[in-house]
Design a protein around this motif. Sequence first.
Motif, PDB file in Angstrom:
ATOM      1  N   LEU A  90      39.766  47.411  45.935  1.00 30.14           N
ATOM      2  CA  LEU A  90      41.081  47.033  45.423  1.00 30.14           C
ATOM      3  C   LEU A  90      41.017  45.764  44.576  1.00 30.14           C
ATOM      4  CD1 LEU A  90      43.481  47.692  48.461  1.00 30.14           C
ATOM      5  CD2 LEU A  90      43.139  49.109  46.436  1.00 30.14           C
ATOM      6  N   GLY A  91      40.239  44.780  45.029  1.00 27.94           N
ATOM      7  CA  GLY A  91      40.132  43.539  44.292  1.00 27.94           C
ATOM      8  C   GLY A  91      39.386  43.719  42.976  1.00 27.94           C
ATOM      9  N   VAL A  92      39.844  43.015  41.954  1.00 31.51           N
ATOM     10  CA  VAL A  92      39.262  43.094  40.617  1.00 31.51           C
ATOM     11  C   VAL A  92      38.737  41.718  40.243  1.00 31.51           C
ATOM     12  CG1 VAL A  92      39.687  43.576  38.181  1.00 31.51           C
ATOM     13  CG2 VAL A  92      40.798  44.960  39.940  1.00 31.51           C
ATOM     14  N   HIS A  93      37.487  41.666  39.812  1.00 36.14           N
ATOM     15  CA  HIS A  93      36.847  40.414  39.403  1.00 36.14           C
ATOM     16  C   HIS A  93      36.920  40.299  37.890  1.00 36.14           C
ATOM     17  CE1 HIS A  93      34.152  36.973  39.985  1.00 36.14           C
ATOM     18  NE2 HIS A  93      33.511  37.381  38.902  1.00 36.14           N
ATOM     19  N   ASN A  94      37.427  39.161  37.403  1.00 35.23           N
ATOM     20  CA  ASN A  94      37.579  38.981  35.961  1.00 35.23           C
ATOM     21  C   ASN A  94      37.463  37.500  35.626  1.00 35.23           C
ATOM     22  OD1 ASN A  94      38.094  39.436  33.263  1.00 35.23           O
ATOM     23  ND2 ASN A  94      40.311  39.571  33.511  1.00 35.23           N
ATOM     24  N   ASP A  95      36.576  37.171  34.679  1.00 36.69           N
ATOM     25  CA  ASP A  95      36.394  35.801  34.196  1.00 36.69           C
ATOM     26  C   ASP A  95      36.148  34.804  35.329  1.00 36.69           C
ATOM     27  OD1 ASP A  95      36.697  36.621  31.575  1.00 36.69           O
ATOM     28  OD2 ASP A  95      38.864  36.244  31.557  1.00 36.69           O
ATOM     29  N   GLY A  96      35.347  35.208  36.295  1.00 31.03           N
ATOM     30  CA  GLY A  96      35.008  34.311  37.381  1.00 31.03           C
ATOM     31  C   GLY A  96      36.028  34.256  38.505  1.00 31.03           C
ATOM     32  N   ASN A  97      37.152  34.975  38.357  1.00 32.61           N
ATOM     33  CA  ASN A  97      38.189  34.966  39.381  1.00 32.61           C
ATOM     34  C   ASN A  97      38.338  36.358  39.996  1.00 32.61           C
ATOM     35  OD1 ASN A  97      38.688  32.330  38.643  1.00 32.61           O
ATOM     36  ND2 ASN A  97      40.402  32.851  37.311  1.00 32.61           N
TER      37      ASN A  97
ATOM     38  N   ALA B 117      47.567  44.370  39.066  1.00 34.80           N
ATOM     39  CA  ALA B 117      48.634  43.419  39.374  1.00 34.80           C
ATOM     40  C   ALA B 117      48.007  42.142  39.907  1.00 34.80           C
ATOM     41  CB  ALA B 117      49.611  43.996  40.399  1.00 34.80           C
ATOM     42  N   GLN B 118      48.713  41.040  39.761  1.00 34.11           N
ATOM     43  CA  GLN B 118      48.261  39.737  40.237  1.00 34.11           C
ATOM     44  C   GLN B 118      49.215  39.274  41.331  1.00 34.11           C
ATOM     45  OE1 GLN B 118      47.723  36.888  37.132  1.00 34.11           O
ATOM     46  NE2 GLN B 118      46.730  35.372  38.446  1.00 34.11           N
ATOM     47  N   PRO B 119      48.870  39.478  42.591  1.00 31.57           N
ATOM     48  CA  PRO B 119      49.800  39.167  43.686  1.00 31.57           C
ATOM     49  C   PRO B 119      50.205  37.703  43.750  1.00 31.57           C
ATOM     50  CG  PRO B 119      47.966  40.519  44.457  1.00 31.57           C
ATOM     51  CD  PRO B 119      47.620  40.060  43.090  1.00 31.57           C
ATOM     52  N   SER B 120      49.347  36.803  43.280  1.00 33.47           N
ATOM     53  CA  SER B 120      49.662  35.375  43.382  1.00 33.47           C
ATOM     54  C   SER B 120      50.892  34.999  42.565  1.00 33.47           C
ATOM     55  CB  SER B 120      48.463  34.543  42.928  1.00 33.47           C
ATOM     56  OG  SER B 120      48.109  34.856  41.593  1.00 33.47           O
ATOM     57  N   GLU B 121      51.273  35.790  41.560  1.00 33.76           N
ATOM     58  CA  GLU B 121      52.476  35.490  40.793  1.00 33.76           C
ATOM     59  C   GLU B 121      53.720  35.598  41.665  1.00 33.76           C
ATOM     60  OE1 GLU B 121      52.812  34.336  37.767  1.00 33.76           O
ATOM     61  OE2 GLU B 121      50.649  34.283  37.414  1.00 33.76           O
ATOM     62  N   PHE B 122      53.779  36.616  42.513  1.00 32.30           N
ATOM     63  CA  PHE B 122      54.921  36.752  43.424  1.00 32.30           C
ATOM     64  C   PHE B 122      54.839  35.738  44.557  1.00 32.30           C
ATOM     65  CE2 PHE B 122      54.447  41.096  41.661  1.00 32.30           C
ATOM     66  CZ  PHE B 122      55.672  41.156  40.996  1.00 32.30           C
ATOM     67  N   LEU B 123      53.620  35.285  44.877  1.00 35.52           N
ATOM     68  CA  LEU B 123      53.457  34.284  45.917  1.00 35.52           C
ATOM     69  C   LEU B 123      54.097  32.955  45.519  1.00 35.52           C
ATOM     70  CD1 LEU B 123      52.169  34.151  48.718  1.00 35.52           C
ATOM     71  CD2 LEU B 123      50.054  33.372  47.654  1.00 35.52           C
ATOM     72  N   LYS B 124      54.155  32.655  44.219  1.00 35.39           N
ATOM     73  CA  LYS B 124      54.805  31.431  43.752  1.00 35.39           C
ATOM     74  C   LYS B 124      56.285  31.425  44.126  1.00 35.39           C
ATOM     75  CE  LYS B 124      51.732  31.238  39.720  1.00 35.39           C
ATOM     76  NZ  LYS B 124      51.663  31.370  38.247  1.00 35.39           N
ATOM     77  N   LEU B 125      56.973  32.518  43.856  1.00 36.82           N
ATOM     78  CA  LEU B 125      58.396  32.600  44.183  1.00 36.82           C
ATOM     79  C   LEU B 125      58.623  32.593  45.690  1.00 36.82           C
ATOM     80  CD1 LEU B 125      61.330  32.965  43.307  1.00 36.82           C
ATOM     81  CD2 LEU B 125      60.913  35.428  43.177  1.00 36.82           C
TER      82      LEU B 125
ATOM     83  N   GLY C  37      45.018  28.378  49.977  1.00 35.00           N
ATOM     84  CA  GLY C  37      43.663  28.785  50.308  1.00 35.00           C
ATOM     85  C   GLY C  37      43.391  30.251  50.009  1.00 35.00           C
ATOM     86  N   THR C  38      44.400  31.118  50.201  1.00 38.15           N
ATOM     87  CA  THR C  38      44.197  32.535  49.878  1.00 38.15           C
ATOM     88  C   THR C  38      43.977  32.737  48.380  1.00 38.15           C
ATOM     89  OG1 THR C  38      46.598  32.865  49.683  1.00 38.15           O
ATOM     90  CG2 THR C  38      45.589  33.283  51.826  1.00 38.15           C
ATOM     91  N   VAL C  39      44.599  31.880  47.565  1.00 35.63           N
ATOM     92  CA  VAL C  39      44.395  31.969  46.112  1.00 35.63           C
ATOM     93  C   VAL C  39      43.039  31.375  45.735  1.00 35.63           C
ATOM     94  CG1 VAL C  39      45.287  31.244  43.863  1.00 35.63           C
ATOM     95  CG2 VAL C  39      46.866  31.942  45.665  1.00 35.63           C
ATOM     96  N   MET C  40      42.688  30.243  46.334  1.00 34.51           N
ATOM     97  CA  MET C  40      41.404  29.627  46.030  1.00 34.51           C
ATOM     98  C   MET C  40      40.241  30.463  46.541  1.00 34.51           C
ATOM     99  SD  MET C  40      41.588  27.172  44.062  1.00 34.51           S
ATOM    100  CE  MET C  40      39.822  26.963  44.164  1.00 34.51           C
ATOM    101  N   GLY C  41      40.504  31.331  47.510  1.00 37.70           N
ATOM    102  CA  GLY C  41      39.454  32.256  47.935  1.00 37.70           C
ATOM    103  C   GLY C  41      39.005  33.159  46.806  1.00 37.70           C
ATOM    104  N   GLY C  42      39.899  33.408  45.863  1.00 38.28           N
ATOM    105  CA  GLY C  42      39.547  34.179  44.673  1.00 38.28           C
ATOM    106  C   GLY C  42      39.118  33.322  43.512  1.00 38.28           C
ATOM    107  N   HIS C  43      38.955  31.983  43.735  1.00 33.03           N
ATOM    108  CA  HIS C  43      38.445  31.036  42.726  1.00 33.03           C
ATOM    109  C   HIS C  43      39.404  30.883  41.542  1.00 33.03           C
ATOM    110  CE1 HIS C  43      34.660  31.180  44.939  1.00 33.03           C
ATOM    111  NE2 HIS C  43      34.677  32.497  44.826  1.00 33.03           N
ATOM    112  N   ASP C  44      40.701  30.965  41.799  1.00 26.49           N
ATOM    113  CA  ASP C  44      41.693  30.802  40.730  1.00 26.49           C
ATOM    114  C   ASP C  44      42.317  29.415  40.861  1.00 26.49           C
ATOM    115  OD1 ASP C  44      43.562  31.006  38.755  1.00 26.49           O
ATOM    116  OD2 ASP C  44      44.515  32.829  39.504  1.00 26.49           O
ATOM    117  N   LEU C  45      41.670  28.417  40.243  1.00 28.50           N
ATOM    118  CA  LEU C  45      42.139  27.041  40.366  1.00 28.50           C
ATOM    119  C   LEU C  45      43.466  26.829  39.643  1.00 28.50           C
ATOM    120  CD1 LEU C  45      41.672  24.123  41.279  1.00 28.50           C
ATOM    121  CD2 LEU C  45      40.343  23.760  39.184  1.00 28.50           C
ATOM    122  N   GLY C  46      43.670  27.492  38.503  1.00 25.50           N
ATOM    123  CA  GLY C  46      44.908  27.298  37.751  1.00 25.50           C
ATOM    124  C   GLY C  46      46.137  27.692  38.550  1.00 25.50           C
TER     125      GLY C  46
END
Length: 428
Positions: free
Chosen positions: A125-132, A143-151, A187-196
């Motif tokens: 299910l997980g997709v690796h792209n540009d180091g993330n 889909a990028q679940p972290s976008e809904f996590l912001k709200l 931490g769940t987002v950083m587990g995917g190495h998405d610092l931004g």
Amino acid sequence: MTTTPSRPTPPPTNIADEGQAARGGFAARVSLGRVFAPVPSEFLLLASTALILTGFGLVMVLSATMATANASPFETVIKQAVFALLGIPLMFIASRMPLRFWKRIAWPALIGGVMLQMLVFVPGLGVHNDGNTNWISIFGFQAQPSEFLKLALAIWLGFVLYRKQTLLSKWQHVFIPVVPVGALVIGTVMGGHDLGTAMILMAILLGCLFFSGVKLRLFVIPLILVVGAAAVFAVTSPNRMARIMSFLNVDSTDCYFADAGSCYQPLHGVWALASGGVFGLGLGNSREKYQWLPAAANDYIFAIVGEELGLIGCAVVLALFALYAVGAFHIVRKTNDPFVRIVAGGITIWIVGQALVNIGVVLRVFPVLGVPLPFMSQGGTSLVSGLLASGVLLSFARTLPVRTPALDVAAGARPVRPSAARSASGRR
């Protein structure tokens, strides 16, 4: 000639029927009155700005992708338009929700958002792209679940801090459960190495704490933790450190040729802005979009705006985000509800702050962080989440008082006729 008297209309058979008819008519009038009731200026400002930015983004996505499209030049923009057609109705549906709805879904939304984010770690299910690894693919749709996590994080923080309003003078109640739960979410987002994205979540957390009225001396503790965590995440990644060092390198051409092209993308973004000048090369006439500038339709869409529409186009985008910020901060300033103030502040920090970070990356004010430009960058999940967050702000805007002549008369303020005002001024 005799006339036949007209038959009178029979009265209601009983008093209950008469009362039911009266209540039905009154209910219909009340329902229509709620639909067509006047809305505050903040509602109109936020809704119109979000719609204009979305439409502007569709035009720029089409321009940035039609040169390198495989099958049809409209393939990418059609996909983006489908998400826009999904997100805009969701925005207006969310605008009709009462405050109690957002308070009730605070915990379910956060739990659901974290569970959805955990799917990126599921093999297949997980997709690796540009180091993330921050995307999921289900039946061919990404889909990028972290976008809904912001709200979800903003609503949850608003609810928790709203319930603890009388206890926020003690550091224990500021720290628990805000910091542990916030660390889990980030931490769940950083587990995917998405610092931004993690930094945007950190900004939402700090923004909600600030608008909750926490004393500055208590605000320093989460701030130090957030800055320390961001520094650790940056130092422990060679890819991030290379981007940071290329950003700090004064001799740009040196890093362009010698450092494995670590500043290739930032430099091409600046060159796109420089070639646009004041008036731009014209819509559709970008040169950098011909596979010179990576992520031209995503993180660097602002560079394409500057190249094709020039300084004027960039100024229009900045003005639209400034108007969005004005409408959102008016909600924060005018509301008397702590929940509305905290959530609206967090969403504003997210949307406006992310826009400033994205534009700053294109201008080389910040190192490359990989965050999209809200409403405009290619990405369906980002667009839908931004429109849904705008719907939450519109729902909050409906709670603000609307001044009308009828309300002024009911409050005892008689409207002054222009003729009377002129005669009174003539007598003074």
